[in-house]
Design a protein around this motif. Structure first.
Motif, PDB file in Angstrom:
ATOM      1  N   GLY A  62       8.050  12.753  -7.235  1.00 19.88           N
ATOM      2  CA  GLY A  62       7.409  11.504  -7.653  1.00 19.88           C
ATOM      3  C   GLY A  62       8.351  10.603  -8.433  1.00 19.88           C
ATOM      4  N   ILE A  65      10.496   8.396  -6.161  1.00 17.87           N
ATOM      5  CA  ILE A  65       9.773   7.238  -5.626  1.00 17.87           C
ATOM      6  C   ILE A  65       9.577   6.206  -6.727  1.00 17.87           C
ATOM      7  CG2 ILE A  65       7.655   6.484  -4.477  1.00 17.87           C
ATOM      8  CD1 ILE A  65       9.552   8.331  -2.808  1.00 17.87           C
ATOM      9  N   ARG A  66       9.239   6.660  -7.927  1.00 14.46           N
ATOM     10  CA  ARG A  66       9.050   5.752  -9.062  1.00 14.46           C
ATOM     11  C   ARG A  66      10.331   4.966  -9.347  1.00 14.46           C
ATOM     12  NH1 ARG A  66       9.898   5.422 -14.618  1.00 14.46           N
ATOM     13  NH2 ARG A  66       8.178   4.469 -15.757  1.00 14.46           N
ATOM     14  N   THR A  69      10.550   2.158  -6.739  1.00  9.26           N
ATOM     15  CA  THR A  69       9.572   1.071  -6.884  1.00  9.26           C
ATOM     16  C   THR A  69       9.805   0.270  -8.152  1.00  9.26           C
ATOM     17  OG1 THR A  69       7.958   2.531  -7.951  1.00  9.26           O
ATOM     18  CG2 THR A  69       7.775   2.244  -5.566  1.00  9.26           C
ATOM     19  N   ALA A  82       8.172   8.995   1.034  1.00  6.70           N
ATOM     20  CA  ALA A  82       7.244   8.437   0.042  1.00  6.70           C
ATOM     21  C   ALA A  82       5.841   8.990   0.273  1.00  6.70           C
ATOM     22  CB  ALA A  82       7.244   6.912   0.129  1.00  6.70           C
ATOM     23  N   SER A  85       5.725  12.631  -0.743  1.00  7.37           N
ATOM     24  CA  SER A  85       5.661  12.794  -2.200  1.00  7.37           C
ATOM     25  C   SER A  85       4.245  12.562  -2.707  1.00  7.37           C
ATOM     26  CB  SER A  85       6.620  11.813  -2.881  1.00  7.37           C
ATOM     27  OG  SER A  85       7.945  12.104  -2.555  1.00  7.37           O
ATOM     28  N   LEU A  86       3.589  11.564  -2.155  1.00 10.31           N
ATOM     29  CA  LEU A  86       2.213  11.285  -2.574  1.00 10.31           C
ATOM     30  C   LEU A  86       1.271  12.419  -2.164  1.00 10.31           C
ATOM     31  CD1 LEU A  86       0.085   9.428  -3.795  1.00 10.31           C
ATOM     32  CD2 LEU A  86      -0.130   8.360  -1.538  1.00 10.31           C
ATOM     33  N   GLN A 144       1.331  11.224  -8.690  1.00  9.94           N
ATOM     34  CA  GLN A 144       0.502  10.303  -7.908  1.00  9.94           C
ATOM     35  C   GLN A 144       0.556   8.898  -8.505  1.00  9.94           C
ATOM     36  OE1 GLN A 144      -3.816  10.757  -6.165  1.00  9.94           O
ATOM     37  NE2 GLN A 144      -3.958  10.273  -8.322  1.00  9.94           N
ATOM     38  N   TRP A 146       3.022   7.709 -10.267  1.00 11.42           N
ATOM     39  CA  TRP A 146       4.372   7.191 -10.052  1.00 11.42           C
ATOM     40  C   TRP A 146       4.552   6.679  -8.627  1.00 11.42           C
ATOM     41  CZ3 TRP A 146       7.443  11.737 -12.659  1.00 11.42           C
ATOM     42  CH2 TRP A 146       7.377  11.580 -14.040  1.00 11.42           C
ATOM     43  N   CYS A 147       3.799   7.204  -7.689  1.00 10.81           N
ATOM     44  CA  CYS A 147       3.915   6.775  -6.290  1.00 10.81           C
ATOM     45  C   CYS A 147       3.098   5.521  -6.002  1.00 10.81           C
ATOM     46  CB  CYS A 147       3.474   7.897  -5.352  1.00 10.81           C
ATOM     47  SG  CYS A 147       4.598   9.297  -5.311  1.00 10.81           S
ATOM     48  N   LEU A 163       6.840   0.632   1.951  1.00 11.87           N
ATOM     49  CA  LEU A 163       5.774   1.529   1.514  1.00 11.87           C
ATOM     50  C   LEU A 163       4.420   1.069   2.029  1.00 11.87           C
ATOM     51  CD1 LEU A 163       6.821   2.137  -2.194  1.00 11.87           C
ATOM     52  CD2 LEU A 163       6.930   3.755  -0.311  1.00 11.87           C
TER      53      LEU A 163
END
Length: 166
Positions: A62, A65-66, A69, A82, A85-86, A144, A146-147, A163
Motif C-alpha cells: 500500500g 501505491i501511496r 498517488t 495497484a 495492492s487494494l 486500503q 493509502w490506495c 488508476l
C-alpha cells in the motif's frame, strides 16, 4: 477505481467487526462441538510470525501505491499492481478480523480452566495470535486508505488517470 464509483467497494470497519463477531460465534460453536469428540489443536507460538509478516507486506504494498498517488514516487505502478495492492489490503482487513474472532473464541472456550498453568499458556498464545491478527486487519485498513485515489483537482494528471481505468 474511479472517483465516481460508489464507496460501497471499500471494506468498512463495521463490516470487519461483523465478520469478526460471526467468526467468534460460529468458531466458538464449532470448537465447542468438536471439543466433545476431539481435543482442540494448540495455537503454536510460530503462528504469530506469518501474521506479522503479512501485515508488513500489506503495508509495504500500500505504501508503494501511496507514494505514487502523492507524487513522491517516480515509477508508475501498473494498474494490475495497484488493484492487487487494494485487493490484498481488503483481504487482510477481512481475514484478520476473521482470525481475531476465531482466536477470541478459542480463548473463551479455555477460560473455564484458566487456573491451570498449561491452559494459561494456551490462552497466552491465542491472545498473542489474536493481537497479530488484529495487526493484519489494521494494516489492511491502512493500506486500503493509502490506495484511495484523491479527488480530481486536475483532470490532466497522468499519474492518477491509469488508476481510474483500473
Amino acid at each position: 477505481m474511479s472517483n465516481e464509483e460508489p464507496e460501497d467497494s471499500a471494506i468498512t470497519i463495521r463490516g470487519a467487526l461483523l465478520i469478526g463477531f460471526a467468526a467468534l460465534v460460529l468458531g466458538g460453536l464449532g470448537m465447542r462441538w468438536a471439543r466433545t469428540s476431539i481435543e482442540l489443536p494448540v495455537v503454536p507460538w510460530i503462528s504469530v510470525v506469518p501474521l506479522l509478516l503479512l501485515a508488513v507486506l500489506v503495508l509495504y504494498s500500500g505504501w508503494q501505491i501511496r507514494g505514487y498517488t502523492k507524487g513522491k514516487a517516480t515509477t508508475m505502478p501498473t494498474p494490475q499492481r495497484a488493484r492487487g495492492s487494494l485487493v490484498a489490503a481488503q483481504a487482510a482487513a477481512l481475514g484478520g478480523a476473521t482470525l481475531v474472532g476465531l482466536y477470541l473464541s478459542y480463548i473463551a472456550l479455555h477460560l473455564a480452566n484458566v487456573d491451570v498453568p498449561s491452559v494459561q499458556m494456551l490462552i497466552l498464545r491465542a491472545g498473542l495470535a489474536a493481537l497479530a491478527a488484529l495487526a493484519v486487519s489494521v494494516s489492511g485498513f491502512v493500506a486500503q486508505e493509502w490506495c484511495r485515489v484523491p479527488p480530481d483537482d486536475d483532470d490532466d494528471d497522468p499519474r492518477l488517470r491509469f488508476l481510474e481505468r483500473g
